[in-house]
Design a protein around this motif. Structure first.
Motif, short mmCIF file in Angstrom:
data_model
loop_
_atom_site.label_atom_id
_atom_site.label_comp_id
_atom_site.label_asym_id
_atom_site.label_seq_id
_atom_site.Cartn_x
_atom_site.Cartn_y
_atom_site.Cartn_z
N UNK A 1 47.12 -14.90 75.46
CA UNK A 1 48.33 -15.70 75.26
C UNK A 1 48.61 -16.47 76.55
N UNK A 2 49.33 -17.56 76.44
CA UNK A 2 49.56 -18.41 77.61
C UNK A 2 50.72 -17.89 78.46
N UNK A 3 50.51 -16.71 79.00
CA UNK A 3 51.47 -16.08 79.91
C UNK A 3 50.67 -15.54 81.10
N UNK A 4 51.38 -14.99 82.09
CA UNK A 4 50.73 -14.58 83.34
C UNK A 4 49.65 -13.52 83.11
N UNK A 5 50.03 -12.42 82.48
CA UNK A 5 49.07 -11.36 82.13
C UNK A 5 49.63 -10.58 80.94
N UNK A 6 49.61 -11.20 79.77
CA UNK A 6 50.25 -10.59 78.60
C UNK A 6 49.52 -9.33 78.15
N UNK A 7 50.28 -8.33 77.77
CA UNK A 7 49.68 -7.09 77.26
C UNK A 7 50.63 -6.45 76.25
N UNK A 8 50.03 -5.69 75.35
CA UNK A 8 50.82 -4.95 74.37
C UNK A 8 50.49 -3.47 74.47
N UNK A 9 50.98 -2.69 73.51
CA UNK A 9 50.97 -1.24 73.69
C UNK A 9 50.53 -0.50 72.43
N UNK A 10 49.86 0.63 72.68
CA UNK A 10 49.58 1.61 71.64
C UNK A 10 50.29 2.89 72.02
N UNK A 11 51.07 3.45 71.10
CA UNK A 11 51.79 4.70 71.33
C UNK A 11 51.04 5.84 70.63
N UNK A 12 50.71 6.86 71.42
CA UNK A 12 49.98 8.02 70.90
C UNK A 12 50.91 9.24 70.96
N UNK A 13 51.02 9.96 69.85
CA UNK A 13 51.91 11.13 69.82
C UNK A 13 51.43 12.09 68.75
N UNK B 1 48.60 13.20 67.90
CA UNK B 1 47.43 12.77 67.14
C UNK B 1 47.64 11.54 66.30
N UNK B 2 48.85 10.95 66.36
CA UNK B 2 49.13 9.75 65.57
C UNK B 2 49.28 8.54 66.49
N UNK B 3 49.16 7.36 65.89
CA UNK B 3 48.99 6.14 66.68
C UNK B 3 49.81 5.00 66.07
N UNK B 4 50.64 4.39 66.90
CA UNK B 4 51.42 3.19 66.54
C UNK B 4 50.94 2.04 67.41
N UNK B 5 50.53 0.94 66.78
CA UNK B 5 50.01 -0.22 67.51
C UNK B 5 50.99 -1.38 67.41
N UNK B 6 51.29 -1.99 68.55
CA UNK B 6 52.08 -3.22 68.60
C UNK B 6 51.18 -4.33 69.12
N UNK B 7 50.98 -5.38 68.32
CA UNK B 7 50.14 -6.49 68.77
C UNK B 7 50.67 -7.81 68.18
N UNK B 8 51.32 -8.58 69.01
CA UNK B 8 51.72 -9.94 68.64
C UNK B 8 51.38 -10.85 69.83
N UNK C 1 51.98 -6.18 63.52
CA UNK C 1 50.87 -7.11 63.71
C UNK C 1 51.34 -8.54 63.53
N UNK C 2 51.02 -9.38 64.50
CA UNK C 2 51.41 -10.78 64.41
C UNK C 2 50.80 -11.48 63.20
N UNK C 3 51.67 -12.24 62.50
CA UNK C 3 51.23 -13.10 61.40
C UNK C 3 52.08 -14.36 61.53
N UNK C 4 51.79 -15.16 62.53
CA UNK C 4 52.73 -16.16 63.02
C UNK C 4 52.94 -17.36 62.11
N UNK C 5 51.85 -17.94 61.60
CA UNK C 5 52.01 -19.22 60.91
C UNK C 5 50.99 -19.40 59.79
N UNK C 6 51.37 -20.27 58.86
CA UNK C 6 50.43 -20.80 57.89
C UNK C 6 49.84 -22.08 58.48
N UNK C 7 48.54 -22.16 58.57
CA UNK C 7 47.91 -23.29 59.27
C UNK C 7 48.29 -24.62 58.64
N UNK C 8 48.33 -24.69 57.33
CA UNK C 8 48.66 -25.95 56.67
C UNK C 8 50.11 -26.36 56.94
#
Length: 264
Positions: free
Chosen positions: A123-135, A137-144, A165-172
């Motif tokens: 992404x056009x930011x300095x050093x963008x990062x997202x997170x996975x939460x583990x608890x 034995x289970x896993x929550x993913x954040x990715x946009x 999960x990011x689903x930002x736009x319809x290309x058309x």
């Protein structure tokens, strides 16, 4: 107690996600005003003063607008990587040194029974990062906020119980819309945002037998619609052999209405 989460707000006007376990709770980004954030917390019946900290993904205003005021009011620790701290320091106002913490990319921090894993996105930011939460034995993913989902990212986020999960736009819609061409190019680029179809293609490669729910996030108000995003993602997943409603459920998110606080 399980790992619980709510997407408090998602979209170009502001983003925030709440995550909690039995002994810790975190706010990932606070892209709305302090007052708006407090109102969202009230809707899920949670006390902002009990947060363990604020996790920052990147310095864009729709992710950090309320960070400074909330950190000062509630004396909350802020976690971000070094480049993000440099980029956002002048944007969030003065923060006491004892509330400023570095969370490097591609590392894991543990808080009791909760492990939080950071990973880089494009992404056009300095050093963008997202997170996975583990608890437990289970896993929550954040990715946009990523222009594409690399094989490296797919390896990190594969077979989670829950995805935001990011689903930002319809290309058309984007190509035919009112945005200047330079903005369209930025969104369509490898450092922009993923489209409905590209998001679904990535999802098709990471969902697994554990996956129960996917939340479509960061939908563009101008270049997408909830029903269109769900239909497009559902159809693309089906072509790739994944049946929404049988293997897992698909949900949308909203810029103003939190999702129900849900156990992972």
């Amino acid at each position: 107690m399980s790992l619980h989460f709510s997407v408090l707000a998602s979209g170009s006007t502001g983003n925030a996600i709440f995550v909690e376990t039995e002994d810790h709770s975190f706010l990932v980004d606070a892209g709305l005003s302090g007052k708006q954030m407090e109102a969202l917390f009230a809707k899920i019946d949670r006390d902002m003063g009990k947060l363990s900290g604020l996790l920052v993904t990147h310095e864009h205003s729709d992710h950090i607008k309320g960070i400074g005021v909330l950190a000062r009011k509630y004396k909350l620790p802020i976690y971000a990587n070094s480049k993000t701290w440099t980029a956002m320091d002048h944007l969030i106002g003065e923060i006491p040194l004892d509330q400023k913490f570095t969370f490097d990319m591609e590392t894991v921090k543990s808080f009791g029974s909760l492990d939080i894993e950071s990973f880089g996105v494009s992404h056009d930011a300095a050093e963008p990062m997202f997170y996975v939460f583990h608890h437990n034995g289970k896993k929550l993913v954040l990715i946009t906020d990523t222009g594409y989902v690399s094989d490296r990212m797919k390896g990190i986020i594969s077979n989670a119980e829950m995805y935001v999960f990011e689903s930002n736009h319809d290309v058309q819609m984007l190509r035919m819309g009112r945005y200047p061409w330079s903005i369209k190019q930025r969104i369509l680029s490898d450092v922009g945002h993923v489209s409905n179809e590209d998001a679904a293609l990535a999802m098709s490669e990471v969902v697994g037998e554990k996956t129960k729910r996917i939340y479509l996030a960061h939908l563009s108000a101008d270049n997408n619609m909830k029903d269109l995003a769900k239909m497009s993602v559902t159809q693309t997943l089906q072509v790739r052999g994944h049946i929404v409603g049988e293997q897992f459920e698909l949900y949308d998110t909203d810029p103003k209405i939190p999702t129900v606080l849900t156990a992972v």
